[in-house]
Design an enzyme around this catalytic site. Sequence first.
Site, PDB file in Angstrom:
ATOM      1  N   GLU A 100       9.992   0.782  -1.344  1.00 41.22           N
ATOM      2  CA  GLU A 100       9.095   1.018  -0.617  1.00 41.22           C
ATOM      3  C   GLU A 100       8.811   2.019  -0.252  1.00 41.22           C
ATOM      4  O   GLU A 100       9.569   3.388  -0.410  1.00 41.22           O
ATOM      5  CB  GLU A 100       9.269   0.014   0.750  1.00 41.22           C
ATOM      6  CG  GLU A 100       7.774  -0.193   1.558  1.00 41.22           C
ATOM      7  CD  GLU A 100       6.349  -0.874   0.796  1.00 41.22           C
ATOM      8  OE1 GLU A 100       6.280  -0.235  -0.097  1.00 41.22           O
ATOM      9  OE2 GLU A 100       5.867  -2.216   1.749  1.00 41.22           O
ATOM     10  N   ASP A 101       7.413   2.425  -0.299  1.00 47.45           N
ATOM     11  CA  ASP A 101       6.855   4.014  -0.310  1.00 47.45           C
ATOM     12  C   ASP A 101       7.039   4.221   1.554  1.00 47.45           C
ATOM     13  O   ASP A 101       7.776   5.286   1.597  1.00 47.45           O
ATOM     14  CB  ASP A 101       5.813   4.098  -0.888  1.00 47.45           C
ATOM     15  CG  ASP A 101       4.435   3.237  -0.192  1.00 47.45           C
ATOM     16  OD1 ASP A 101       4.847   2.429   0.371  1.00 47.45           O
ATOM     17  OD2 ASP A 101       3.062   4.053  -0.729  1.00 47.45           O
ATOM     18  N   ASP A 104       5.072   1.002   7.815  1.00 49.14           N
ATOM     19  CA  ASP A 104       4.469   1.420   8.850  1.00 49.14           C
ATOM     20  C   ASP A 104       4.533  -0.054  10.334  1.00 49.14           C
ATOM     21  O   ASP A 104       5.246   0.208  10.887  1.00 49.14           O
ATOM     22  CB  ASP A 104       3.373   1.510   8.914  1.00 49.14           C
ATOM     23  CG  ASP A 104       2.228   1.874  10.056  1.00 49.14           C
ATOM     24  OD1 ASP A 104       2.618   2.455  10.423  1.00 49.14           O
ATOM     25  OD2 ASP A 104       0.922   2.191   9.313  1.00 49.14           O
ATOM     26  N   LYS A 132       7.586   5.054   9.604  1.00 50.88           N
ATOM     27  CA  LYS A 132       7.385   5.515  10.462  1.00 50.88           C
ATOM     28  C   LYS A 132       8.142   4.409  12.227  1.00 50.88           C
ATOM     29  O   LYS A 132       8.518   3.672  11.235  1.00 50.88           O
ATOM     30  CB  LYS A 132       5.647   5.356  11.185  1.00 50.88           C
ATOM     31  CG  LYS A 132       4.865   6.180   9.978  1.00 50.88           C
ATOM     32  CD  LYS A 132       3.869   5.477   9.699  1.00 50.88           C
ATOM     33  CE  LYS A 132       2.647   6.396   8.954  1.00 50.88           C
ATOM     34  NZ  LYS A 132       0.962   6.114   9.038  1.00 50.88           N
ATOM     35  N   PHE A 153      -0.474   9.729   9.310  1.00 50.17           N
ATOM     36  CA  PHE A 153      -1.374   9.905   8.384  1.00 50.17           C
ATOM     37  C   PHE A 153      -0.751  10.521   7.197  1.00 50.17           C
ATOM     38  O   PHE A 153      -1.408  11.511   6.961  1.00 50.17           O
ATOM     39  CB  PHE A 153      -3.071   9.376   7.916  1.00 50.17           C
ATOM     40  CG  PHE A 153      -3.139   8.413   7.253  1.00 50.17           C
ATOM     41  CD1 PHE A 153      -3.059   6.670   6.251  1.00 50.17           C
ATOM     42  CD2 PHE A 153      -3.413   8.889   5.448  1.00 50.17           C
ATOM     43  CE1 PHE A 153      -3.204   6.499   5.083  1.00 50.17           C
ATOM     44  CE2 PHE A 153      -3.767   8.468   4.408  1.00 50.17           C
ATOM     45  CZ  PHE A 153      -3.459   6.812   4.491  1.00 50.17           C
ATOM     46  N   VAL A 154      -0.170  10.438   5.682  1.00 52.02           N
ATOM     47  CA  VAL A 154       0.525  11.233   5.165  1.00 52.02           C
ATOM     48  C   VAL A 154      -0.274  10.639   3.793  1.00 52.02           C
ATOM     49  O   VAL A 154      -0.054   9.492   3.633  1.00 52.02           O
ATOM     50  CB  VAL A 154       2.004  11.001   5.347  1.00 52.02           C
ATOM     51  CG1 VAL A 154       2.526  11.718   6.713  1.00 52.02           C
ATOM     52  CG2 VAL A 154       2.593   9.523   5.168  1.00 52.02           C
ATOM     53  N   ASP A 160      -1.334   7.525  -1.434  1.00 54.63           N
ATOM     54  CA  ASP A 160      -2.980   7.958  -1.628  1.00 54.63           C
ATOM     55  C   ASP A 160      -3.716   7.971  -0.403  1.00 54.63           C
ATOM     56  O   ASP A 160      -3.393   7.735   0.577  1.00 54.63           O
ATOM     57  CB  ASP A 160      -3.822   7.138  -2.800  1.00 54.63           C
ATOM     58  CG  ASP A 160      -3.704   5.392  -1.962  1.00 54.63           C
ATOM     59  OD1 ASP A 160      -2.669   4.937  -1.062  1.00 54.63           O
ATOM     60  OD2 ASP A 160      -4.633   4.930  -1.659  1.00 54.63           O
ATOM     61  N   ARG A 166      -1.822  11.116  -5.065  1.00 60.26           N
ATOM     62  CA  ARG A 166      -0.236  10.592  -5.648  1.00 60.26           C
ATOM     63  C   ARG A 166       0.070  11.656  -6.359  1.00 60.26           C
ATOM     64  O   ARG A 166       1.240  10.903  -6.307  1.00 60.26           O
ATOM     65  CB  ARG A 166      -1.194   9.335  -6.437  1.00 60.26           C
ATOM     66  CG  ARG A 166      -1.734   7.953  -6.204  1.00 60.26           C
ATOM     67  CD  ARG A 166      -1.657   7.044  -6.568  1.00 60.26           C
ATOM     68  NE  ARG A 166      -2.584   5.627  -6.322  1.00 60.26           N
ATOM     69  CZ  ARG A 166      -2.081   5.006  -4.662  1.00 60.26           C
ATOM     70  NH1 ARG A 166      -1.090   5.227  -3.875  1.00 60.26           N
ATOM     71  NH2 ARG A 166      -2.977   4.036  -5.210  1.00 60.26           N
TER      72      ARG A 166
HETATM   73  P1  5GP Z   1       3.092  -2.056   6.813  1.00 56.54           P
HETATM   74  O1  5GP Z   1       2.552  -3.448   5.881  1.00 56.54           O
HETATM   75  O2  5GP Z   1       4.694  -1.674   6.690  1.00 56.54           O
HETATM   76  O3  5GP Z   1       2.180  -1.639   7.644  1.00 56.54           O
HETATM   77  O4  5GP Z   1       2.439  -0.771   5.562  1.00 56.54           O
HETATM   78  C1  5GP Z   1       2.680  -0.620   4.470  1.00 56.54           C
HETATM   79  C2  5GP Z   1       1.569  -0.036   3.504  1.00 56.54           C
HETATM   80  O5  5GP Z   1       0.586   0.769   4.202  1.00 56.54           O
HETATM   81  C3  5GP Z   1       2.334   0.814   2.300  1.00 56.54           C
HETATM   82  O6  5GP Z   1       3.213   0.258   1.687  1.00 56.54           O
HETATM   83  C4  5GP Z   1       1.379   2.154   2.230  1.00 56.54           C
HETATM   84  O7  5GP Z   1       0.268   1.741   1.096  1.00 56.54           O
HETATM   85  C5  5GP Z   1       0.403   1.855   3.472  1.00 56.54           C
HETATM   86  N1  5GP Z   1      -0.050   2.696   4.282  1.00 56.54           N
HETATM   87  C6  5GP Z   1       1.011   2.709   5.912  1.00 56.54           C
HETATM   88  N2  5GP Z   1       0.741   4.041   6.597  1.00 56.54           N
HETATM   89  C7  5GP Z   1       0.614   4.844   5.568  1.00 56.54           C
HETATM   90  C8  5GP Z   1       0.173   6.789   5.478  1.00 56.54           C
HETATM   91  O8  5GP Z   1       0.866   7.095   6.482  1.00 56.54           O
HETATM   92  N3  5GP Z   1      -0.088   6.797   4.561  1.00 56.54           N
HETATM   93  C9  5GP Z   1      -0.401   6.590   3.205  1.00 56.54           C
HETATM   94  N4  5GP Z   1      -1.268   6.936   2.103  1.00 56.54           N
HETATM   95  N5  5GP Z   1      -0.377   5.258   3.607  1.00 56.54           N
HETATM   96  C10 5GP Z   1       0.180   4.484   4.332  1.00 56.54           C
END
Ligand code: 5GP
Length: 177
Positions: A100-101, A104, A132, A153-154, A160, A166
Site C-alpha cells: 500500500e502507498d 490513513d 499517518k 496531505f502528501v 497523486d 505521481r
Molecule cells: P485509507 O483507506 O487508509 O484512509 O486511505 C488510503 C488511500 O487514501 C491511499 O491509498 C491513498 O490513495 C489515499 N490517501 C490517503 N492519504 C493521502 C495523502 O496524504 N496523499 C495522497 N495523495 N493520497 C492519500
Amino acid sequence: MKTALGTILITEQEIRRRIAELGRQISNDYLKTPVTLVGILRGSFVFLADLIRAISLETPVEVDFMSVSSYGDATTTSGTVHIEKDLGISVGGKDVIIVEDIVDTGLTLFHVYNILLGRGARSLRVAALLEKPGKSKYNRPIDYLGFKIPNKFVVGFGLDYAQRYRNLPDIRVLDEI
Ligand code: 5GP
C-alpha cells in the site's frame, strides 16, 4: 481549491535507503519461500516497483494488483468497499504481502486484508510506504513500514492529487494557497 507543492518531507535518497532496508527484511523473512505481492492501485505502483527490486532473487516473487474504493460510513465502523479491479491470480494457500502507498484511515487496508483472508491466503503481511498517525481502522502494526508522517496531505512517489504529481521522485506536502 488552489494548491502548490510544499516542502520536501522525505527525500529521494531517504526513500531509496529505507526501501533497500525493507527489501532486505523481506528477503530474510521469506528466504527461499515464494511470496505474492498484491499492490493496491494506483498509488502503490512506484513503491512496489522499487520494493520488488530490493528483494533477493533467493525469494521467488509473484505480483498482481487490485484496485478498491472504500467509503467511510457514519453508522458502521468499517464502511463499505467496492472492488474496481480484481486480482487475476488466486491467493489461496499463498504467503501474501499487501503493498500500500499510504495508510490513513486504514479502511482500504482493513477491507483488502479481510478479502484476501477470506480467499484463503496462508499468511498475510503488509508493506506500506507511509503511515499517518492515530485513526487507523486497520489495528495491527504494519509489518514493513517505510515512514510515519504527520497528518498532512502528501504527494509524490506514486501518490497523486487529482492524478498529478505521481512522477515526483520525493514525498512533498501539498499546500493550499
Ligand atoms: P485509507 O483507506 O487508509 O484512509 O486511505 C488510503 C488511500 O487514501 C491511499 O491509498 C491513498 O490513495 C489515499 N490517501 C490517503 N492519504 C493521502 C495523502 O496524504 N496523499 C495522497 N495523495 N493520497 C492519500
